[in-house]
Design a protein around this motif. Structure first.
Motif, short mmCIF file in Angstrom:
data_model
loop_
_atom_site.label_atom_id
_atom_site.label_comp_id
_atom_site.label_asym_id
_atom_site.label_seq_id
_atom_site.Cartn_x
_atom_site.Cartn_y
_atom_site.Cartn_z
N ASP A 68 -9.74 10.54 4.53
CA ASP A 68 -9.46 9.91 5.63
C ASP A 68 -9.68 8.45 5.78
OD1 ASP A 68 -7.79 12.03 5.79
OD2 ASP A 68 -9.28 12.92 7.74
N HIS A 69 -11.07 8.18 5.80
CA HIS A 69 -11.68 6.89 5.92
C HIS A 69 -11.32 6.03 4.62
CE1 HIS A 69 -13.96 8.12 9.20
NE2 HIS A 69 -14.16 7.10 9.49
N LEU A 70 -11.30 6.45 3.45
CA LEU A 70 -10.68 5.64 2.27
C LEU A 70 -9.34 5.28 2.44
CD1 LEU A 70 -12.48 7.40 -0.51
CD2 LEU A 70 -13.00 5.39 0.63
N ARG A 71 -8.45 6.29 2.87
CA ARG A 71 -6.99 5.94 3.07
C ARG A 71 -6.72 4.70 4.12
NH1 ARG A 71 -6.62 11.76 3.04
NH2 ARG A 71 -6.09 12.22 0.94
N ALA A 72 -7.71 4.66 5.29
CA ALA A 72 -7.51 3.75 6.43
C ALA A 72 -8.07 2.44 5.89
CB ALA A 72 -8.25 4.44 7.55
N TRP A 73 -8.99 2.45 5.10
CA TRP A 73 -9.61 1.24 4.71
C TRP A 73 -8.70 0.53 3.54
CZ3 TRP A 73 -15.19 3.46 4.02
CH2 TRP A 73 -15.66 3.59 5.30
N PHE A 74 -8.29 1.44 2.78
CA PHE A 74 -7.35 0.85 1.71
C PHE A 74 -5.95 1.62 1.55
CE2 PHE A 74 -11.92 1.29 0.46
CZ PHE A 74 -12.31 -0.02 0.39
N PRO A 75 -5.30 1.26 2.60
CA PRO A 75 -3.74 1.85 2.52
C PRO A 75 -3.05 1.59 1.16
CG PRO A 75 -3.79 -0.07 4.25
CD PRO A 75 -5.29 0.25 3.55
N ALA A 76 -2.16 2.37 1.13
CA ALA A 76 -1.52 2.19 -0.34
C ALA A 76 -0.57 1.02 -0.14
CB ALA A 76 -0.63 3.50 -0.59
N ASN A 77 0.21 0.76 1.10
CA ASN A 77 1.09 -0.33 0.99
C ASN A 77 0.23 -1.65 1.37
OD1 ASN A 77 -0.13 -0.07 3.55
ND2 ASN A 77 2.06 0.28 4.68
N ALA A 78 -1.22 -1.77 1.05
CA ALA A 78 -1.92 -3.14 1.25
C ALA A 78 -1.96 -3.68 0.01
CB ALA A 78 -3.06 -2.84 1.95
N VAL A 79 -1.32 -3.16 -1.17
CA VAL A 79 -1.59 -3.94 -2.31
C VAL A 79 -0.79 -5.35 -2.49
CG1 VAL A 79 -1.08 -3.67 -4.98
CG2 VAL A 79 -1.46 -1.71 -3.42
N THR A 80 -1.60 -6.21 -2.94
CA THR A 80 -1.15 -7.63 -2.88
C THR A 80 -0.25 -7.89 -4.23
OG1 THR A 80 -2.96 -8.47 -4.17
CG2 THR A 80 -3.25 -8.60 -1.77
N SER A 81 0.60 -8.85 -3.99
CA SER A 81 1.40 -9.17 -5.35
C SER A 81 0.48 -9.55 -6.54
CB SER A 81 2.41 -10.45 -5.13
OG SER A 81 1.38 -11.60 -4.79
N GLU A 82 -0.81 -9.96 -6.48
CA GLU A 82 -1.27 -10.24 -7.81
C GLU A 82 -2.03 -8.97 -8.33
OE1 GLU A 82 -6.19 -11.21 -6.95
OE2 GLU A 82 -4.69 -12.44 -5.86
N HIS A 83 -1.98 -7.84 -7.80
CA HIS A 83 -2.09 -6.39 -8.04
C HIS A 83 -1.00 -5.70 -8.47
CE1 HIS A 83 -5.90 -7.44 -6.01
NE2 HIS A 83 -6.36 -7.10 -7.08
N SER A 84 0.32 -6.23 -8.34
CA SER A 84 1.32 -5.31 -8.63
C SER A 84 1.83 -5.40 -9.98
CB SER A 84 2.65 -5.56 -7.63
OG SER A 84 2.39 -6.74 -6.82
#
Length: 139
Positions: free
Chosen positions: A123-139
Motif C-alpha cells: 500500500d505504501h509503495l503504491r502511494a509513493w510510486f503511483p502507476a500514472n506518475a511515470v514521466t515521458s522519459e520512462h515511457s
C-alpha cells in the motif's frame, strides 16, 4: 524500514512499529515501518495448484495437512510451515529444494497474500510510486 518481529524479548510487532514510527517523526518526511510477524511465507501456502505441482504432492495437500494437525482450518498458513513441509516430505516423499521454492516464487502471485505487513508495504509503495506518475522519459 522493514524488520522481523520474531526475536528473543520482542515486545511484538505493534509495539515495535509504534516505537520506531514515533522515533522517526520529524526525521523523515515520508516513511513506513513494516514489521514482519512472524514470517512472510503465507503467500507460498495459499490455495494454489502450483504448490502441489512444484513439490509433486497431492493437490489436496491442505486437507492432508488439516487431517494431520499441521494446518488448522480457517488459518492462512500452517503455524509451523517447516513441520508441515516435513510431514509432506515423509508421507509423499516430497523432495523440496531451494530451486523448487524459486520456481514456486515465479508461479505464485503475491496478489492474494493475506499477510498484513506485506500488504501494508505494498500500500505504501503504491502511494509513493503511483502507476500514472511515470514521466515521458520512462515511457
Amino acid at each position: 524500514m522493514m524488520l522481523d518481529a520474531a526475536w528473543e524479548g520482542s515486545p511484538g510487532a505493534v509495539a515495535i512499529r509504534d516505537d520506531i514510527a514515533e522515533r522517526m517523526k520529524g526525521s523523515w518526511e515520508r516513511f513506513a515501518v513494516v514489521v514482519i510477524d512472524p514470517e512472510l511465507e503465507a503467500w507460498v501456502w495459499q490455495d494454489s495448484p502450483h504448490l502441489a505441482q512444484v513439490l509433486k504432492c497431492p493437490p489436496d495437500f491442505r486437507a492432508i495437512l488439516e487431517r494431520s494437525g499441521h494446518w488448522p482450518a480457517n488459518t492462512l498458513k500452517p503455524p509451523d510451515p517447516k513441520a508441515a513441509l516435513d510431514h509432506l516430505r515423509r508421507r509423499y516423499r516430497v523432495k523440496a529444494f531451494n530451486a523448487d521454492f524459486g520456481k514456486l516464487a515465479a508461479k505464485i502471485s503475491v496478489r492474494h497474500c493475506q499477510d498484513a505487513a506485506f500488504n501494508y508495504l505494498c500500500d505504501h509503495l503504491r502511494a509513493w510510486f503511483p502507476a500514472n506518475a511515470v514521466t515521458s522519459e520512462h515511457s
